[in-house]
Design an enzyme around this catalytic site. Structure first.
Site, PDB file in Angstrom:
ATOM      1  N   ARG A   1      -6.858  -6.966  -7.548  1.00 60.18           N
ATOM      2  CA  ARG A   1      -5.892  -6.777  -8.614  1.00 60.18           C
ATOM      3  C   ARG A   1      -5.905  -7.972  -9.563  1.00 60.18           C
ATOM      4  O   ARG A   1      -6.345  -9.061  -9.202  1.00 60.18           O
ATOM      5  CB  ARG A   1      -4.467  -6.610  -8.040  1.00 60.18           C
ATOM      6  CG  ARG A   1      -4.333  -5.502  -7.015  1.00 60.18           C
ATOM      7  CD  ARG A   1      -4.673  -4.126  -7.590  1.00 60.18           C
ATOM      8  NE  ARG A   1      -3.763  -3.755  -8.640  1.00 60.18           N
ATOM      9  CZ  ARG A   1      -2.567  -3.183  -8.437  1.00 60.18           C
ATOM     10  NH1 ARG A   1      -2.159  -2.932  -7.206  1.00 60.18           N
ATOM     11  NH2 ARG A   1      -1.791  -2.854  -9.443  1.00 60.18           N
TER      12      ARG A   1
ATOM     13  N   PRO B   1       5.542   1.786  -9.749  1.00 63.16           N
ATOM     14  CA  PRO B   1       6.912   1.530  -9.274  1.00 63.16           C
ATOM     15  C   PRO B   1       6.899   0.793  -7.937  1.00 63.16           C
ATOM     16  O   PRO B   1       6.211   1.208  -6.998  1.00 63.16           O
ATOM     17  CB  PRO B   1       7.492   2.947  -9.140  1.00 63.16           C
ATOM     18  CG  PRO B   1       6.717   3.758 -10.118  1.00 63.16           C
ATOM     19  CD  PRO B   1       5.330   3.209 -10.068  1.00 63.16           C
ATOM     20  N   GLU B   2       7.648  -0.287  -7.881  1.00 64.33           N
ATOM     21  CA  GLU B   2       7.738  -1.086  -6.669  1.00 64.33           C
ATOM     22  C   GLU B   2       9.166  -1.015  -6.140  1.00 64.33           C
ATOM     23  O   GLU B   2       9.978  -0.222  -6.634  1.00 64.33           O
ATOM     24  CB  GLU B   2       7.298  -2.523  -6.957  1.00 64.33           C
ATOM     25  CG  GLU B   2       5.860  -2.605  -7.467  1.00 64.33           C
ATOM     26  CD  GLU B   2       5.399  -4.022  -7.754  1.00 64.33           C
ATOM     27  OE1 GLU B   2       5.940  -4.976  -7.140  1.00 64.33           O
ATOM     28  OE2 GLU B   2       4.489  -4.194  -8.597  1.00 64.33           O
TER      29      GLU B   2
ATOM     30  N   LYS C   1       8.181   1.354  -0.928  1.00 67.36           N
ATOM     31  CA  LYS C   1       8.064   2.103  -2.176  1.00 67.36           C
ATOM     32  C   LYS C   1       8.345   3.599  -1.994  1.00 67.36           C
ATOM     33  O   LYS C   1       8.143   4.382  -2.917  1.00 67.36           O
ATOM     34  CB  LYS C   1       6.654   1.936  -2.756  1.00 67.36           C
ATOM     35  CG  LYS C   1       6.272   0.486  -3.020  1.00 67.36           C
ATOM     36  CD  LYS C   1       4.826   0.393  -3.514  1.00 67.36           C
ATOM     37  CE  LYS C   1       4.367  -1.043  -3.643  1.00 67.36           C
ATOM     38  NZ  LYS C   1       2.959  -1.122  -4.099  1.00 67.36           N
TER      39      LYS C   1
END
Length: 266
Positions: A250, A2-3, A59
């Site tokens: 990433r 979740p961002e 966040k």
């Protein structure tokens, strides 16, 4: 993970359905998620107090008890979410924390147990203690441009660095860079002022649009990368097969045609 758009959606849901309702009970099923507080202490801090305000920084989601002399802090890790409960309905399978009102409640659901539940005197104090940068929807244009243009590394890494800019992760950094036509490893300090200002405007537009869509990729406008991001995905602009590159540890998705490498950082 979740961002910012996801957490802002959670905040608005809690704001609309969870405020002004006295807390009758807290149930902690995942004490390993608690940071510097015990289940018993958390329960005492919340019991018989109403939640009266919500805030978000990056966040992190904060909600204050009445009196605003303390705030519950939630971070949602890799897969967490916030679920409003109605009546005596079933709780989510992986509810790490349930806050119960007279009717219904709210559950912090974390299937992978990688989030955080804590308590702080204020959101500002918490952000300072975690050395978080300014929120991505609150940073001013000048600070954004100055920070980005002074960064020698890959632009994706700068966007994702929570100490520089709080709220953006792997997914939305890909969308911002796609909309900007920049390769994920484009060097931040190779941008001129006009280009950096353009990235700032695109970031604001992407994040605000995602919040308006309830952080649901299927509701994003045509031409967005997110609904196509993944194996077998194609660029919504040119139809080229999407590709990946490693950046900051990433996997970044991008269009090799629309985001051709130029001034790439090592």
């Amino acid at each position: 993970m979740p961002e910012l758009p996801d957490v802002e959606t959670f905040r608005r849901t809690l704001d609309a359905h969870g405020l002004g309702r006295p807390v009758r009970r807290t149930t902690v099923s995942a004490p390993d998620l608690l940071a510097d507080i015990s289940p018993q202490s958390l329960g005492r801090l919340l019991k018989n107090h109403s939640l009266v305000e919500t805030r978000r920084h990056g966040k992190y989601l904060f909600t204050a008890r009445e009196g605003r002399d303390g705030w519950l802090v939630l971070h949602f890790g890799m897969s967490g979410t916030l679920v409003m409960l109605e009546g005596k309905g079933a709780q989510p399978e992986h509810a790490g924390l349930v806050v119960t009102f007279d009717h219904g409640g709210v559950a912090y659901d974390s299937p992978r147990r990688l989030g955080m539940i804590g308590w702080t005197e204020s959101p500002e104090a918490f952000a300072a203690s975690r050395e978080l940068g300014p929120d991505a929807l609150a940073i001013d244009r000048e600070s954004f441009v100055s920070g980005l243009r002074g960064y020698r590394g890959a632009i994706k890494c700068w966007l994702m660095d929570q100490a520089r800019l709080a709220g953006i992760g792997n997914v939305y950094s890909d969308e911002i860079l796609f909309q900007a036509g920049l390769h994920p490893k484009h060097a931040g300090n190779s941008l001129n002022g006009t280009q950096a200002e353009s990235v700032y405007g695109i970031m604001q537009r992407v994040l605000e649009g995602a919040v308006a869509a309830g952080a649901d990729p299927a509701r994003l406008p045509d031409g967005y990368l997110l609904p196509n991001r993944g194996e077998g995905g194609r660029c919504p602009a040119c139809g080229e097969a999407l590709d990946t590159v490693r950046a900051c540890g990433r996997t970044a998705w991008y269009c090799p045609h629309c985001q051709a490498p130029d001034e790439v950082s090592g």
